[in-house]
Design a protein around this motif. Structure first.
Motif, PDB file in Angstrom:
ATOM      1  N   VAL A 171      32.550  30.462  39.622  1.00 19.39           N
ATOM      2  CA  VAL A 171      33.832  31.152  39.803  1.00 19.39           C
ATOM      3  C   VAL A 171      33.751  32.148  40.951  1.00 19.39           C
ATOM      4  O   VAL A 171      34.629  32.208  41.815  1.00 19.39           O
ATOM      5  N   LYS A 229      37.027  39.545  38.716  1.00 17.17           N
ATOM      6  CA  LYS A 229      38.265  38.813  39.000  1.00 17.17           C
ATOM      7  C   LYS A 229      39.467  39.523  38.385  1.00 17.17           C
ATOM      8  O   LYS A 229      40.587  39.436  38.921  1.00 17.17           O
ATOM      9  N   TRP A 248      42.974  33.768  32.381  1.00 16.97           N
ATOM     10  CA  TRP A 248      42.506  35.026  32.959  1.00 16.97           C
ATOM     11  C   TRP A 248      43.376  36.215  32.566  1.00 16.97           C
ATOM     12  O   TRP A 248      42.886  37.351  32.490  1.00 16.97           O
ATOM     13  N   GLU A 288      33.476  30.220  44.332  1.00 16.42           N
ATOM     14  CA  GLU A 288      34.565  29.332  44.740  1.00 16.42           C
ATOM     15  C   GLU A 288      35.914  30.020  44.829  1.00 16.42           C
ATOM     16  O   GLU A 288      36.810  29.534  45.523  1.00 16.42           O
ATOM     17  N   GLU A 289      36.092  31.130  44.138  1.00 16.30           N
ATOM     18  CA  GLU A 289      37.351  31.870  44.228  1.00 16.30           C
ATOM     19  C   GLU A 289      37.155  33.063  45.161  1.00 16.30           C
ATOM     20  O   GLU A 289      36.039  33.476  45.438  1.00 16.30           O
ATOM     21  N   SER A 290      38.240  33.620  45.627  1.00 18.56           N
ATOM     22  CA  SER A 290      38.154  34.553  46.763  1.00 18.56           C
ATOM     23  C   SER A 290      38.137  36.026  46.372  1.00 18.56           C
ATOM     24  O   SER A 290      38.006  36.882  47.256  1.00 18.56           O
ATOM     25  N   GLN A 300      40.938  28.839  31.833  1.00 20.45           N
ATOM     26  CA  GLN A 300      41.691  29.515  32.894  1.00 20.45           C
ATOM     27  C   GLN A 300      42.703  30.520  32.340  1.00 20.45           C
ATOM     28  O   GLN A 300      43.778  30.726  32.918  1.00 20.45           O
ATOM     29  N   THR A 328      31.352  38.282  38.051  1.00 18.63           N
ATOM     30  CA  THR A 328      32.385  37.266  37.851  1.00 18.63           C
ATOM     31  C   THR A 328      33.683  37.855  37.313  1.00 18.63           C
ATOM     32  O   THR A 328      34.776  37.541  37.792  1.00 18.63           O
TER      33      THR A 328
END
Length: 229
Positions: free
Chosen positions: A127, A88, A57, A130-132, A55, A85
């Motif tokens: 990822v 992000k 990022w 599940e993430e926005s 994590q 991906t």
């Protein structure tokens, strides 16, 4: 012709598709010996996936921002991230350079809307599902993205990272993916986003009754439109 900047390596299979299809696209549009003007910087996918697992990022964003600065220095007129991906961290990458970033979600949303599709099923990595960050960007343009039920996420992610990024296209995985598409259709999807370059190796329009929106193919087309003016 403008110079296309690419940040790749996520995975190299994905980058190879971008490179191949950009070249094929210029050949089809211009003919002869024409080929695109490209600047490509690739990153170590193992390093990024380790940081992703932890994590970290912010560090991923800085690594990709540095790659973007290198692409800009090498003469690119605009930039593509050859990945779904790692969009992000598209915002810090875009902020690191003075050239435009052609955001994949914007390209895909434009294509969906042009075909009158405002609700789509979205297949991608764990990822991305599940993430926005990606579905929110689509929503800003008026496209709602539905993701598969949570019990499907781990094995879809495994199919991407254990098979497809290594160029392994397994018929059993394709057969397992089709009922997931049907579930998304039943939930209201009017089209299917292949939200990972490698998934385009697995599913084709011939496999699915709903309209298929292959994100990489659309990204390439948008880059060619911009490069050739």
């Amino acid at each position: 012709m403008h110079t296309i900047g690419l940040i790749g390596g996520m995975s190299w299979e994905s980058s190879a598709v971008y490179y191949r299809d950009l070249n094929r696209g210029v050949q089809q549009r211009l003919g002869g010996l024409s080929s695109p003007k490209l600047v490509l910087s690739t990153v170590d996918f193992a390093e990024l996936t380790t940081l992703e697992d932890d994590q970290r990022w912010d560090q991923i964003g800085e690594l990709l921002a540095e790659a973007a600065r290198g692409v800009e220095r090498a003469g690119a007129d605009f930039l593509l991230l050859c990945t779904t991906t790692f969009h992000k961290v598209a915002d810090p990458v875009e902020a690191a350079v003075d050239i435009p970033l052609v955001h994949l979600a914007d390209v895909v949303a434009e294509k969906c809307l042009s075909q009158g599709v405002t609700t789509v099923g979205f297949l991608g990595t764990k990822v991305a599902m599940e993430e926005s960050f990606f579905v929110d960007r689509l929503a800003r343009s008026g496209v709602e993205a539905l993701v598969p039920r949570p019990e499907h996420h781990a094995w879809i992610n495994g199919a991407i990272y254990d098979e497809l990024v290594h160029g392994q296209v397994v018929d059993a995985t394709r057969r397992r993916m089709l009922p997931v598409v049907d579930e998304l259709w039943d939930a209201g999807a009017k089209g299917i986003l292949l939200g990972c370059t490698e998934i385009e190796l697995l599913l084709r329009q011939a496999d699915v009754e709903l309209p298929v929106f292959p994100c990489t193919t659309l990204h390439v087309e948008a880059a060619l439109d911009r490069a050739l003016g």
